[in-house]
Design a protein around this motif. Structure first.
Motif, PDB file in Angstrom:
ATOM      1  N   MET A  69     -38.558  14.319  20.967  1.00  0.00           N
ATOM      2  CA  MET A  69     -39.809  13.476  21.277  1.00  0.00           C
ATOM      3  C   MET A  69     -39.641  11.960  21.068  1.00  0.00           C
ATOM      4  O   MET A  69     -38.967  11.725  20.036  1.00  0.00           O
ATOM      5  N   ASN A  70     -40.479  10.993  21.646  1.00  0.00           N
ATOM      6  CA  ASN A  70     -40.387   9.398  21.148  1.00  0.00           C
ATOM      7  C   ASN A  70     -41.785   9.579  20.471  1.00  0.00           C
ATOM      8  O   ASN A  70     -42.889   9.463  20.965  1.00  0.00           O
ATOM      9  N   ILE A  71     -41.363   9.058  19.214  1.00  0.00           N
ATOM     10  CA  ILE A  71     -42.676   9.123  18.495  1.00  0.00           C
ATOM     11  C   ILE A  71     -42.824   7.521  17.940  1.00  0.00           C
ATOM     12  O   ILE A  71     -41.957   6.779  17.520  1.00  0.00           O
ATOM     13  N   VAL A  72     -44.054   6.856  17.956  1.00  0.00           N
ATOM     14  CA  VAL A  72     -44.317   5.615  17.644  1.00  0.00           C
ATOM     15  C   VAL A  72     -45.017   5.788  16.385  1.00  0.00           C
ATOM     16  O   VAL A  72     -46.124   6.298  16.536  1.00  0.00           O
ATOM     17  N   ILE A  73     -44.665   5.096  15.461  1.00  0.00           N
ATOM     18  CA  ILE A  73     -45.453   5.017  14.132  1.00  0.00           C
ATOM     19  C   ILE A  73     -46.337   3.496  13.816  1.00  0.00           C
ATOM     20  O   ILE A  73     -45.386   2.627  13.910  1.00  0.00           O
ATOM     21  N   ILE A  74     -47.700   3.275  13.977  1.00  0.00           N
ATOM     22  CA  ILE A  74     -48.207   2.311  13.586  1.00  0.00           C
ATOM     23  C   ILE A  74     -48.481   1.897  11.895  1.00  0.00           C
ATOM     24  O   ILE A  74     -49.100   2.769  11.404  1.00  0.00           O
ATOM     25  N   GLY A  75     -47.896   1.102  11.690  1.00  0.00           N
ATOM     26  CA  GLY A  75     -47.714   0.651  10.143  1.00  0.00           C
ATOM     27  C   GLY A  75     -46.509   0.970   9.720  1.00  0.00           C
ATOM     28  O   GLY A  75     -45.980   2.131   9.954  1.00  0.00           O
ATOM     29  N   LYS A  76     -45.829   0.300   8.771  1.00  0.00           N
ATOM     30  CA  LYS A  76     -44.467   0.537   8.219  1.00  0.00           C
ATOM     31  C   LYS A  76     -44.291   0.002   6.803  1.00  0.00           C
ATOM     32  O   LYS A  76     -43.216   0.270   6.272  1.00  0.00           O
ATOM     33  N   SER A  77     -45.365  -0.369   6.276  1.00  0.00           N
ATOM     34  CA  SER A  77     -45.350  -0.877   4.902  1.00  0.00           C
ATOM     35  C   SER A  77     -45.860  -0.139   3.835  1.00  0.00           C
ATOM     36  O   SER A  77     -45.823  -0.071   2.757  1.00  0.00           O
ATOM     37  N   GLY A  78     -46.785   1.059   4.237  1.00  0.00           N
ATOM     38  CA  GLY A  78     -47.736   1.791   3.440  1.00  0.00           C
ATOM     39  C   GLY A  78     -47.005   3.035   2.899  1.00  0.00           C
ATOM     40  O   GLY A  78     -45.897   3.173   3.385  1.00  0.00           O
ATOM     41  N   GLN A  79     -47.684   3.594   2.112  1.00  0.00           N
ATOM     42  CA  GLN A  79     -47.351   4.944   1.459  1.00  0.00           C
ATOM     43  C   GLN A  79     -46.789   5.887   2.526  1.00  0.00           C
ATOM     44  O   GLN A  79     -45.757   6.657   2.510  1.00  0.00           O
ATOM     45  N   LEU A  80     -47.801   6.087   3.251  1.00  0.00           N
ATOM     46  CA  LEU A  80     -47.600   7.168   4.418  1.00  0.00           C
ATOM     47  C   LEU A  80     -46.374   6.853   5.180  1.00  0.00           C
ATOM     48  O   LEU A  80     -45.459   7.840   5.458  1.00  0.00           O
ATOM     49  N   ALA A  81     -46.279   5.598   5.681  1.00  0.00           N
ATOM     50  CA  ALA A  81     -45.254   5.269   6.577  1.00  0.00           C
ATOM     51  C   ALA A  81     -43.716   5.428   5.683  1.00  0.00           C
ATOM     52  O   ALA A  81     -43.039   5.812   6.412  1.00  0.00           O
ATOM     53  N   PHE A  82     -44.046   5.083   4.765  1.00  0.00           N
ATOM     54  CA  PHE A  82     -42.524   5.280   3.738  1.00  0.00           C
ATOM     55  C   PHE A  82     -42.338   6.866   3.877  1.00  0.00           C
ATOM     56  O   PHE A  82     -40.883   7.140   4.133  1.00  0.00           O
ATOM     57  N   GLU A  83     -43.285   7.571   3.588  1.00  0.00           N
ATOM     58  CA  GLU A  83     -42.975   9.031   3.667  1.00  0.00           C
ATOM     59  C   GLU A  83     -42.550   9.539   4.965  1.00  0.00           C
ATOM     60  O   GLU A  83     -41.706  10.495   5.022  1.00  0.00           O
ATOM     61  N   LEU A  84     -43.123   8.965   5.959  1.00  0.00           N
ATOM     62  CA  LEU A  84     -42.899   9.396   7.469  1.00  0.00           C
ATOM     63  C   LEU A  84     -41.398   9.088   7.658  1.00  0.00           C
ATOM     64  O   LEU A  84     -40.797   9.784   8.349  1.00  0.00           O
ATOM     65  N   GLU A  88     -39.371  11.863   6.020  1.00  0.00           N
ATOM     66  CA  GLU A  88     -39.592  12.917   6.919  1.00  0.00           C
ATOM     67  C   GLU A  88     -38.961  13.147   8.304  1.00  0.00           C
ATOM     68  O   GLU A  88     -38.529  14.071   8.493  1.00  0.00           O
ATOM     69  N   LEU A  89     -38.912  11.759   8.900  1.00  0.00           N
ATOM     70  CA  LEU A  89     -38.224  11.871  10.456  1.00  0.00           C
ATOM     71  C   LEU A  89     -36.819  11.411  10.475  1.00  0.00           C
ATOM     72  O   LEU A  89     -36.454  10.861  11.504  1.00  0.00           O
ATOM     73  N   LYS A  90     -36.069  11.211   9.221  1.00  0.00           N
ATOM     74  CA  LYS A  90     -34.774  10.709   9.055  1.00  0.00           C
ATOM     75  C   LYS A  90     -33.605  11.601   9.620  1.00  0.00           C
ATOM     76  O   LYS A  90     -32.627  10.973  10.025  1.00  0.00           O
ATOM     77  N   ASN A  91     -34.099  12.573   9.908  1.00  0.00           N
ATOM     78  CA  ASN A  91     -33.023  13.681  10.537  1.00  0.00           C
ATOM     79  C   ASN A  91     -32.437  13.590  11.857  1.00  0.00           C
ATOM     80  O   ASN A  91     -31.605  14.021  12.288  1.00  0.00           O
ATOM     81  N   GLY A  92     -33.132  12.409  12.740  1.00  0.00           N
ATOM     82  CA  GLY A  92     -32.712  12.058  13.919  1.00  0.00           C
ATOM     83  C   GLY A  92     -33.242  13.013  15.057  1.00  0.00           C
ATOM     84  O   GLY A  92     -32.626  12.824  16.163  1.00  0.00           O
ATOM     85  N   LYS A  93     -34.172  13.943  14.892  1.00  0.00           N
ATOM     86  CA  LYS A  93     -34.358  14.991  15.700  1.00  0.00           C
ATOM     87  C   LYS A  93     -35.231  14.226  16.949  1.00  0.00           C
ATOM     88  O   LYS A  93     -35.239  14.674  17.879  1.00  0.00           O
ATOM     89  N   HIS A  94     -36.008  13.234  16.227  1.00  0.00           N
ATOM     90  CA  HIS A  94     -36.836  12.424  17.258  1.00  0.00           C
ATOM     91  C   HIS A  94     -36.434  10.871  17.613  1.00  0.00           C
ATOM     92  O   HIS A  94     -35.774  10.328  16.272  1.00  0.00           O
ATOM     93  N   ARG A  95     -36.640  10.078  18.402  1.00  0.00           N
ATOM     94  CA  ARG A  95     -36.622   8.894  18.609  1.00  0.00           C
ATOM     95  C   ARG A  95     -37.835   8.303  17.937  1.00  0.00           C
ATOM     96  O   ARG A  95     -39.092   8.564  18.382  1.00  0.00           O
ATOM     97  N   VAL A  96     -37.562   7.556  16.983  1.00  0.00           N
ATOM     98  CA  VAL A  96     -38.749   7.016  16.108  1.00  0.00           C
ATOM     99  C   VAL A  96     -39.039   5.459  16.098  1.00  0.00           C
ATOM    100  O   VAL A  96     -37.764   4.730  15.579  1.00  0.00           O
ATOM    101  N   THR A  97     -40.121   4.986  16.354  1.00  0.00           N
ATOM    102  CA  THR A  97     -40.176   3.508  16.240  1.00  0.00           C
ATOM    103  C   THR A  97     -41.455   3.241  15.391  1.00  0.00           C
ATOM    104  O   THR A  97     -42.457   3.645  15.309  1.00  0.00           O
ATOM    105  N   PHE A  98     -41.337   2.316  14.321  1.00  0.00           N
ATOM    106  CA  PHE A  98     -42.048   1.944  13.436  1.00  0.00           C
ATOM    107  C   PHE A  98     -42.606   0.329  13.819  1.00  0.00           C
ATOM    108  O   PHE A  98     -41.575  -0.475  13.990  1.00  0.00           O
ATOM    109  N   LEU A  99     -43.712   0.244  13.980  1.00  0.00           N
ATOM    110  CA  LEU A  99     -44.427  -1.033  14.140  1.00  0.00           C
ATOM    111  C   LEU A  99     -45.221  -1.638  13.059  1.00  0.00           C
ATOM    112  O   LEU A  99     -46.301  -0.985  13.089  1.00  0.00           O
ATOM    113  N   GLY A 100     -45.003  -2.585  12.463  1.00  0.00           N
ATOM    114  CA  GLY A 100     -45.829  -3.330  11.553  1.00  0.00           C
ATOM    115  C   GLY A 100     -46.765  -4.499  12.138  1.00  0.00           C
ATOM    116  O   GLY A 100     -46.505  -4.534  13.157  1.00  0.00           O
ATOM    117  N   ARG A 101     -47.406  -5.037  11.483  1.00  0.00           N
ATOM    118  CA  ARG A 101     -48.407  -6.069  11.607  1.00  0.00           C
ATOM    119  C   ARG A 101     -47.679  -7.241  12.353  1.00  0.00           C
ATOM    120  O   ARG A 101     -48.573  -8.153  13.241  1.00  0.00           O
TER     121      ARG A 101
END
Length: 289
Positions: free
Chosen positions: A1-16, A19-32
């Motif tokens: 899947m192509n997952i976009v995560i809004i927020g990249k500096s907080g605790q949840l984004a850090f853990e996400l 959790e998603l570092k295995n490369g199974k999905h395409r992941v993009t983090f977007l900060g302010r």
């Protein structure tokens, strides 16, 4: 899947990110600095090229007391932005995971809050989160997962656990509120729940915290006990229980905000539900390492 995560500096984004570092999905983090979620035009310009299947909103205005004097910014991030993101998802056929809070409840119930219990937020923060919830459920009821959580901490960022460890190492005596009851939550487990929802397109309202119940005082005592055991603290200090009345804040915190997780247990079948003290111990091991 192509997952976009809004927020990249907080605790949840850090853990996400972990959790998603295995490369199974395409992941993009977007900060302010990458996206203005308060602007629907900017959301469209930023997200359309990314062709997201799933949006996880890990951003929030969480300064509970400051929100009373900064209601415009609080509402912009916790309510307007959620409406904008949900509207985008609806228009582009994307699925959305959004995280909310125990602060949407008034804290008077005295037994665990069900997902469909009436909400009655007391302060600007809780009211803004409630508006965000309503927007999501009105706009995207069949393609969203709303997860309420509480008392979140991790090895990343600023939180109650790290503040307690710092104070316990710096001052001779500490007073902690003992008449506010809830459940501590390691952001690691919350991130796992968000990813589970994303991968399974889970629809509905759910509660996620660790298992068990504690007051802030109970939580502080456990932090000291485990901190000493793991060598994160050199010596014990007295920790005294005090009522909320002796620690006045701009916003009255919920006196009881334990969240019922029955429907979460039934739906999130591969997620592990672990007692908060075990989670705290594991996080402190990580912090020490």
């Amino acid at each position: 899947m192509n997952i976009v995560i809004i927020g990249k500096s907080g605790q949840l984004a850090f853990e996400l990110s972990r959790e998603l570092k295995n490369g199974k999905h395409r992941v993009t983090f977007l900060g302010r600095n990458d996206i203005d979620i308060t602007s629907s035009d900017n959301i469209g310009a930023t997200l359309v090229p990314l062709s997201a299947d799933v949006l996880i909103n890990a951003s929030a205005y969480t300064a509970v007391d400051k929100a009373e004097e900064d209601t415009e910014a609080c509402n912009a991030i916790n309510a307007v932005a959620v409406k904008n993101l949900a509207t985008f998802c609806k228009a582009h056929g994307a699925y959305m995971v959004h995280v909310s809070t125990d602060y949407v409840f008034n804290g008077h119930k005295g037994s665990p809050y069900l997902t469909d219990d009436p909400i009655e937020p007391k302060g600007a923060y809780g009211k803004s989160k409630a508006k965000g919830e309503k927007a999501l459920l009105d706009i995207l009821p069949d393609a969203s997962c709303l997860i309420r959580t509480a008392w979140v901490y991790s090895s990343h960022g600023t939180n109650f656990v790290k503040t307690m460890l710092r104070l316990m190492g710096d001052i001779p005596l500490l007073s902690v509120i003992d008449d506010q009851v809830g459940t501590p939550t390691w952001a690691k487990g919350l991130a796992e729940a968000c990813v589970y929802a994303a991968e399974n397109q889970t629809v509905g309202v759910f509660h996620w915290t660790d298992e068990g119940v504690a007051s802030w005082y109970d939580f502080a005592i456990a932090i000291q006990e485990l901190g000493l055991e793991k060598g994160l603290l050199d010596k014990p200090i007295p920790v005294l229980p005090i009522p909320s009345s002796q620690y006045p804040t701009l916003v009255k915190r919920p006196s009881y905000s334990v969240l019922d997780k029955q429907n979460t247990r039934e739906e999130f079948v591969s997620c592990k539900f672990i007692h908060w003290r075990k989670q705290l111990s594991d996080m402190l091991d990580e912090l020490k390492a």
